[in-house]
Design an enzyme around this catalytic site. Structure first.
Site, PDB file in Angstrom:
ATOM      1  N   SER A 138       0.838  -1.188   0.000  1.00  0.00           N
ATOM      2  CA  SER A 138       0.000   0.000   0.000  1.00  0.00           C
ATOM      3  C   SER A 138       0.874   1.239   0.000  1.00  0.00           C
ATOM      4  O   SER A 138       1.998   1.233   0.519  1.00  0.00           O
ATOM      5  CB  SER A 138      -0.903   0.008   1.229  1.00  0.00           C
ATOM      6  OG  SER A 138      -1.549   1.246   1.399  1.00  0.00           O
ATOM      7  N   TYR A 151      -2.574  -0.576  10.749  1.00  0.00           N
ATOM      8  CA  TYR A 151      -2.454  -0.977   9.347  1.00  0.00           C
ATOM      9  C   TYR A 151      -1.199  -0.383   8.714  1.00  0.00           C
ATOM     10  O   TYR A 151      -0.449  -1.079   8.028  1.00  0.00           O
ATOM     11  CB  TYR A 151      -3.701  -0.516   8.593  1.00  0.00           C
ATOM     12  CG  TYR A 151      -3.702  -0.839   7.121  1.00  0.00           C
ATOM     13  CD1 TYR A 151      -4.101  -2.095   6.663  1.00  0.00           C
ATOM     14  CD2 TYR A 151      -3.332   0.113   6.178  1.00  0.00           C
ATOM     15  CE1 TYR A 151      -4.118  -2.391   5.310  1.00  0.00           C
ATOM     16  CE2 TYR A 151      -3.340  -0.176   4.812  1.00  0.00           C
ATOM     17  CZ  TYR A 151      -3.733  -1.427   4.393  1.00  0.00           C
ATOM     18  OH  TYR A 151      -3.735  -1.717   3.049  1.00  0.00           O
TER      19      TYR A 151
END
Length: 341
Positions: A138, A151
């Site tokens: 990501s 995260y």
């Protein structure tokens, strides 16, 4: 001979879209996730698309379950050609509102799940000196944002872990490759099923892309694993550039905008179910599919993905942007000092 692909997090979102993309070219697809309802629905779609499916319910946070899934995949299909690590969970909340057990759970799934998958894959690939492990990363693994500390921490850890393993593979002269696909915001079900303590419903930060865009990037990385990273979406490239050029400015920008941009105008239900500890698509749940609730705002393609397929074009674009931004900063610094005497 058909290729065999193992995909974690295959019951929904990017994992589900990736499974269908591999199935469309006739692959054997081993589907790994916790929720049996989602897995069985994914298996039906894989078979309809032309692939062969194997349903393997497992929690990637448990290395024993991941190892058992790898054994089952090999027994069913033979050697593993591609292993795709996708599975994750998350908590939307300020760090101080996340319990220690919750933070640990996210880390075990979103980071150690990749470690466990990589270990299981390498155990099958190294003896054959063949295979590719695709880590679905990501932009938040390059630049963190508020309200997603667990995260973001996991995605940063994946990058560090993968870089270390990649160099070890190079040292031993292995043909096994381990690229990372860095994703932007994607329209997946995660925003309606992860644990959230925000006052309003969570949303992906625009621009948003459909999961099929991510799936195409994963396929390309699996077929062309020589590069270390592939970038999807304008926001991913912009984030990486901004972090390199003006991290302090980006901090201030995110402190000002990062809360509102991750929430819709609709109030969140503080009592809604979430998937941190149990899957919402278990035997008593329902299938959530690949897409989330943001179809109207999601892009079906990514120009940056095309550029990342063409290294010279991508390098030229990146270099041009970096030089332009550096020149702008230099002019600003010169102007702030005023005229010389």
């Amino acid at each position: 001979m058909k290729e065999t692909v193992v995909i974690t997090g295959a019951s929904a979102g990017v994992g589900r879209a990736t499974a269908l993309a591999f199935a469309a070219r006739g692959a054997n697809v081993a589907l790994v996730a916790r929720g049996r309802t989602g897995l069985e629905a994914a298996a039906r779609e894989v078979e309809a698309a032309g692939g062969r499916a194997l349903v393997l319910p497992a929690d990637v946070a448990d290395h024993r379950q991941v190892e058992a899934a790898a054994i089952a995949a090999v027994e069913a299909f033979g050697g593993i050609d591609v292993w795709v690590n996708v599975a994750f969970t998350s908590v939307f909340a300020p760090f101080t509102d996340i319990a220690a057990e919750e933070f640990e759970r996210v880390t075990r799934v979103a980071y150690l799940g990749f470690v466990n998958g990589t270990r299981a894959a390498l155990a099958r690939m190294l003896p054959r000196d063949h295979g590719t492990i695709v880590q679905v990363g990501s932009a938040l693994g390059v630049r963190s944002i508020p309200l997603q500390s667990a995260y973001c921490g996991a995605k940063h850890a994946i990058n560090g872990f993968t870089s270390s393993v990649r160099v070890e593979l190079m040292h031993r002269g292995s043909s096994v490759r381990i690229p990372v696909v860095q994703l932007p915001a994607v329209n997946t079900p995660q925003f309606s099923w992860v644990l959230s303590r925000l006052p309003r419903r969570p949303q992906p930060v625009p621009p948003i892309y459909q999961p099929e865009v991510a799936a195409r990037a994963v396929l390309y990385a699996a077929d062309h694993p020589g590069r270390k990273q592939y970038y999807v979406g304008a926001s991913t490239v912009a984030t990486i550039m901004a972090e390199k050029l003006a991290p302090g400015l980006l901090d201030r920008y995110l402190a000002r905008t990062g809360y509102d941009s991750q929430q819709t105008d609709e109030p969140e239900d503080p009592h809604r179910d979430h998937n941190l500890w149990q899957p919402l698509d278990g035997t008593a749940g329902h299938d959530h599919g690949a897409h989330g609730s943001f179809d109207e705002n999601a892009h079906p393609r990514s120009r940056q993905l095309w550029l990342s397929h063409h290294p010279l074009s991508f390098a030229a674009l990146t270099t041009s942007a970096l030089l332009g931004a550096a020149a702008l900063r230099a002019r600003r610094r010169g102007g702030s000092r005023g005229p010389r005497r």
